[in-house]
Design a protein around this motif. Structure first.
Motif, PDB file in Angstrom:
ATOM      1  N   ILE A 330       0.969  -1.141   0.154  1.00 14.28           N
ATOM      2  CA  ILE A 330       0.102   0.132  -0.118  1.00 14.28           C
ATOM      3  C   ILE A 330       0.838   1.192  -0.096  1.00 14.28           C
ATOM      4  O   ILE A 330       0.497   2.087  -0.567  1.00 14.28           O
ATOM      5  CB  ILE A 330      -1.030   0.063   1.268  1.00 14.28           C
ATOM      6  N   THR A 331       2.052   1.326   0.631  1.00 20.53           N
ATOM      7  CA  THR A 331       2.825   2.398   0.722  1.00 20.53           C
ATOM      8  C   THR A 331       3.718   2.621  -0.357  1.00 20.53           C
ATOM      9  O   THR A 331       4.572   3.517  -0.504  1.00 20.53           O
ATOM     10  CB  THR A 331       3.617   2.215   1.990  1.00 20.53           C
ATOM     11  N   SER A 332       3.490   1.533  -1.306  1.00 14.69           N
ATOM     12  CA  SER A 332       4.338   1.835  -2.761  1.00 14.69           C
ATOM     13  C   SER A 332       3.183   2.239  -3.678  1.00 14.69           C
ATOM     14  O   SER A 332       3.571   2.803  -4.550  1.00 14.69           O
ATOM     15  CB  SER A 332       5.223   0.606  -2.960  1.00 14.69           C
ATOM     16  N   GLY A 333       2.191   1.440  -3.538  1.00 12.77           N
ATOM     17  CA  GLY A 333       1.064   1.911  -4.393  1.00 12.77           C
ATOM     18  C   GLY A 333       0.632   3.246  -4.704  1.00 12.77           C
ATOM     19  O   GLY A 333       0.536   3.786  -5.422  1.00 12.77           O
ATOM     20  N   ASP A 334       0.479   3.863  -3.405  1.00 14.33           N
ATOM     21  CA  ASP A 334       0.294   5.246  -3.099  1.00 14.33           C
ATOM     22  C   ASP A 334       1.233   6.075  -4.099  1.00 14.33           C
ATOM     23  O   ASP A 334       0.890   7.187  -4.636  1.00 14.33           O
ATOM     24  CB  ASP A 334      -0.257   5.655  -1.838  1.00 14.33           C
ATOM     25  N   THR A 335       2.608   5.873  -3.517  1.00 16.02           N
ATOM     26  CA  THR A 335       3.398   6.868  -4.126  1.00 16.02           C
ATOM     27  C   THR A 335       3.713   6.637  -5.728  1.00 16.02           C
ATOM     28  O   THR A 335       4.447   7.335  -6.278  1.00 16.02           O
ATOM     29  CB  THR A 335       5.003   6.396  -3.272  1.00 16.02           C
ATOM     30  N   ALA A 336       3.533   5.220  -6.081  1.00 18.33           N
ATOM     31  CA  ALA A 336       3.719   4.766  -7.422  1.00 18.33           C
ATOM     32  C   ALA A 336       2.571   5.695  -8.333  1.00 18.33           C
ATOM     33  O   ALA A 336       3.008   6.592  -9.287  1.00 18.33           O
ATOM     34  CB  ALA A 336       2.939   3.337  -7.761  1.00 18.33           C
ATOM     35  N   PHE A 337       1.316   5.950  -8.003  1.00 16.76           N
ATOM     36  CA  PHE A 337       0.396   6.841  -8.457  1.00 16.76           C
ATOM     37  C   PHE A 337       0.959   8.325  -8.143  1.00 16.76           C
ATOM     38  O   PHE A 337       0.602   9.073  -9.271  1.00 16.76           O
ATOM     39  CB  PHE A 337      -0.832   6.703  -7.953  1.00 16.76           C
ATOM     40  N   ARG A 338       1.290   8.730  -7.304  1.00 17.00           N
ATOM     41  CA  ARG A 338       1.764  10.090  -6.942  1.00 17.00           C
ATOM     42  C   ARG A 338       2.961  10.511  -7.951  1.00 17.00           C
ATOM     43  O   ARG A 338       3.021  11.313  -8.395  1.00 17.00           O
ATOM     44  CB  ARG A 338       2.325  10.009  -5.442  1.00 17.00           C
ATOM     45  N   SER A 339       3.911   9.419  -7.926  1.00 19.47           N
ATOM     46  CA  SER A 339       5.094   9.716  -9.149  1.00 19.47           C
ATOM     47  C   SER A 339       4.312   9.894 -10.347  1.00 19.47           C
ATOM     48  O   SER A 339       4.939  10.391 -11.338  1.00 19.47           O
ATOM     49  CB  SER A 339       6.125   8.489  -8.799  1.00 19.47           C
ATOM     50  N   ALA A 340       3.646   8.972 -10.783  1.00 21.65           N
ATOM     51  CA  ALA A 340       2.898   9.065 -12.155  1.00 21.65           C
ATOM     52  C   ALA A 340       2.172  10.558 -12.565  1.00 21.65           C
ATOM     53  O   ALA A 340       2.556  11.084 -13.607  1.00 21.65           O
ATOM     54  CB  ALA A 340       1.968   7.953 -12.536  1.00 21.65           C
ATOM     55  N   ARG A 341       1.725  10.935 -11.212  1.00 24.46           N
ATOM     56  CA  ARG A 341       1.065  12.284 -11.272  1.00 24.46           C
ATOM     57  C   ARG A 341       2.150  13.543 -11.633  1.00 24.46           C
ATOM     58  O   ARG A 341       2.009  14.418 -12.393  1.00 24.46           O
ATOM     59  CB  ARG A 341       0.370  12.771 -10.129  1.00 24.46           C
ATOM     60  N   LEU A 342       3.366  13.225 -11.082  1.00 28.01           N
ATOM     61  CA  LEU A 342       4.389  14.321 -11.256  1.00 28.01           C
ATOM     62  C   LEU A 342       5.026  14.130 -12.447  1.00 28.01           C
ATOM     63  O   LEU A 342       5.479  15.236 -13.043  1.00 28.01           O
ATOM     64  CB  LEU A 342       5.473  13.968 -10.153  1.00 28.01           C
ATOM     65  N   ILE A 343       5.434  13.115 -12.989  1.00 25.18           N
ATOM     66  CA  ILE A 343       5.638  12.820 -14.396  1.00 25.18           C
ATOM     67  C   ILE A 343       4.763  13.468 -15.452  1.00 25.18           C
ATOM     68  O   ILE A 343       5.140  14.203 -16.459  1.00 25.18           O
ATOM     69  CB  ILE A 343       6.024  11.452 -14.683  1.00 25.18           C
ATOM     70  N   LEU A 344       3.372  13.132 -15.230  1.00 21.02           N
ATOM     71  CA  LEU A 344       2.489  13.809 -16.056  1.00 21.02           C
ATOM     72  C   LEU A 344       2.343  15.314 -16.177  1.00 21.02           C
ATOM     73  O   LEU A 344       2.181  16.127 -16.860  1.00 21.02           O
ATOM     74  CB  LEU A 344       1.184  13.037 -15.682  1.00 21.02           C
ATOM     75  N   SER A 345       2.436  15.844 -14.854  1.00 15.80           N
ATOM     76  CA  SER A 345       2.682  17.372 -14.546  1.00 15.80           C
ATOM     77  C   SER A 345       3.815  18.063 -15.298  1.00 15.80           C
ATOM     78  O   SER A 345       3.638  19.034 -15.966  1.00 15.80           O
ATOM     79  CB  SER A 345       2.588  17.510 -13.240  1.00 15.80           C
ATOM     80  N   GLU A 346       5.095  17.207 -15.561  1.00 14.24           N
ATOM     81  CA  GLU A 346       6.097  17.822 -16.150  1.00 14.24           C
ATOM     82  C   GLU A 346       5.960  17.820 -17.622  1.00 14.24           C
ATOM     83  O   GLU A 346       6.277  18.795 -18.212  1.00 14.24           O
ATOM     84  CB  GLU A 346       7.418  16.878 -15.932  1.00 14.24           C
ATOM     85  N   ILE A 347       5.041  16.789 -18.085  1.00 15.50           N
ATOM     86  CA  ILE A 347       4.804  16.691 -19.431  1.00 15.50           C
ATOM     87  C   ILE A 347       3.860  17.872 -19.872  1.00 15.50           C
ATOM     88  O   ILE A 347       3.967  18.507 -20.644  1.00 15.50           O
ATOM     89  CB  ILE A 347       4.202  15.201 -19.695  1.00 15.50           C
TER      90      ILE A 347
END
Length: 467
Positions: A330-347
């Motif tokens: 769970i503590t990797s899943g939440d940050t996986a989606f958080r990291s995906a959000r950050l990458i998409l925000s850079e794009i």
């Protein structure tokens, strides 16, 4: 048991010596970090070192070092060698370099770092690859904890119910500032995680379980070759490309470059300890790799974790251990989606201070993850594992390019080039041999994998001489 004890000792020595060597090559200094210069109260937030370490540990220590280690234990105690030396020479170096390079580039993601150090095409390739891996990771880390929790609750609270609950939590953890949920809960989860590992080791010792000593013999009952299958199966406990998406998140939060060794290198070594615990538990509890492999096929990974925990520790101890295992994914899943959000925000260049912009990215991401939860876990895991190790190879290439350009001595880049080339060979060979790949024989796959690695070496030498 002696091999396990020696493995723990070697990991500690590796952190002290090779970790110091890696840190010295990077040469951290007293410059201000992005947490101070770009503080936005959402993703760029200064954190104390101990808290940054625990968050990094729980970010990277998902189901991988538990499920992957159990599946890797089917090869026999040879898996100990990969976990130990893979972590010291590859995984911890990988996590440290990506985290520190990101910190020196305003906390940018591994995709953006690829653009800076490898070029525009690799940047877009890494953007697509990173988001794909993160969505797969988030999905894997929805299914596995939901299955474990369902084993502990009444039947009407089934897997689907817990999937919904976990996805709701993921939405909140992805949207809210990092110090609101993640920063407050992870220290508690960290204590649970460490306690769980201690309990499992205690169960092995008190229960009188026998842990076979390390040999180079492949004991996999289905005859799967160690190369490349074991190196793909055991990812998060040895070396993992997923970590390259997590280290930049914590690089936005550290307040000094000089804590990088503790936070990044140290978290990876700690994760390897967890992987060793579960690999040892697998071979000790079931006695033979054949029984372990059959149990994984019949019960699934979650079922085997439940079986080992309750079998070694009884009901109360088993529940505590399972809670720890639930915390990991769970503590990797939440940050996986958080990291995906950050990458998409850079794009997309959407400012993440705005809750509206965060929602625009988060809702579609979690929706895709919800759809993918309907796929078979074993299928998801196989694709996740290959994507994981391939991303690790790419990330080490980024780190190598950085060191060629910035290190005080050009030969320093060997510290990342050697494991990078090795992972390129592993990923290519697996793609050629695996059922989800081209299904070629090893007489074809092995030579092509070696040739591919040689091509990478030639490219490295070209960049080296150009420098």
């Amino acid at each position: 048991m002696i091999s396990l004890i020696i493995s723990f000792i070697v990991l500690i020595i590796g952190f002290i010596t090779y970790g110091r060597f890696t840190d010295k090559l990077f040469n951290p200094d007293d410059r201000k970090t992005p947490a101070e210069t770009l503080n936005d109260g959402v993703d760029f937030v200064p954190l104390k070192t101990w808290k940054a370490f625990l968050i990094q540990l729980l970010n990277i220590a998902g189901t991988g070092p538990i499920f992957g280690a159990l599946m890797g234990a089917c090869f026999g105690p040879i898996v100990f060698l990969w976990i130990v030396f893979g972590a010291i020479l590859g995984g911890a170096v990988h996590d440290y370099m990506v985290g520190m390079i990101s910190e020196r580039n305003e906390g940018k993601s591994i995709a953006e770092l690829s653009g800076i150090y490898l070029g525009k095409f690799p940047m877009w390739l890494m953007r697509i690859f990173s988001i794909l891996l993160l969505v797969l990771t988030g999905t894997v880390f929805v299914n596995s904890p939901a299955a474990l929790i369902a084993n502990l609750t009444p039947k009407f609270l089934n897997i689907k119910f817990w999937i919904v609950v976990i996805l709701i939590y993921y939405v909140l953890a992805t949207l809210l500032p990092i110090d609101k949920i993640i920063g407050k809960l992870y220290p508690v989860f960290g204590i649970i995680l460490i306690t769980m590992a201690i309990f499992i080791i205690g169960g092995i010792i008190i229960g009188g379980y026998k842990i076979p000593e390390v040999t180079l013999t492949n004991l996999h009952p289905e005859g799967l070759p160690v190369w490349p299958y074991m190196f793909i199966t055991v990812a998060c406990g040895a070396i993992s490309g997923f970590h390259a998406t997590q280290s930049p998140m914590i690089s936005k939060c550290i307040t000094s470059e000089k804590v990088g060794k503790k936070v990044f290198y140290g978290a990876m070594i700690t994760e390897s300890v967890i992987a060793l615990v579960w690999a040892a538990a697998g071979v000790a509890f079931y006695g033979t790799t054949e029984i372990l492999n059959n149990s994984l096929s019949d019960l699934g990974q979650s079922g085997v974790v439940y079986d080992i925990s309750t079998g070694m520790l009884g009901t109360v101890g088993g529940i505590l251990a399972i809670i720890g295992v639930v915390v990991c994914p769970i503590t990797s899943g939440d940050t996986a989606f958080r990291s995906a959000r950050l990458i998409l925000s850079e794009i997309t260049k959407l400012d993440q201070k705005s809750i509206k912009n965060r929602l625009i990215i988060t809702i579609p991401l979690l929706s895709i993850g919800a759809i993918l939860t309907n796929l078979n876990f074993n299928v998801l895991w196989r694709y996740f594992s290959w994507c994981n190790q391939t991303l690790a190879a790419f990330s080490l290439c980024v780190a190598t390019s950085y060191l060629i350009k910035n290190a005080r001595h050009k030969y320093y880049s060997l510290i990342t080039a050697i494991p990078g080339v090795s992972m390129c060979a592993v990923s290519m060979t697996y793609l050629l041999m695996a059922d989800e790949g081209l299904q070629l024989s090893n007489t074809i796959a092995y030579p092509i994998g070696i040739i591919f690695a040689i091509i990478i070496v030639i490219i490295y030498i070209f960049k080296y001489r150009k420098k």
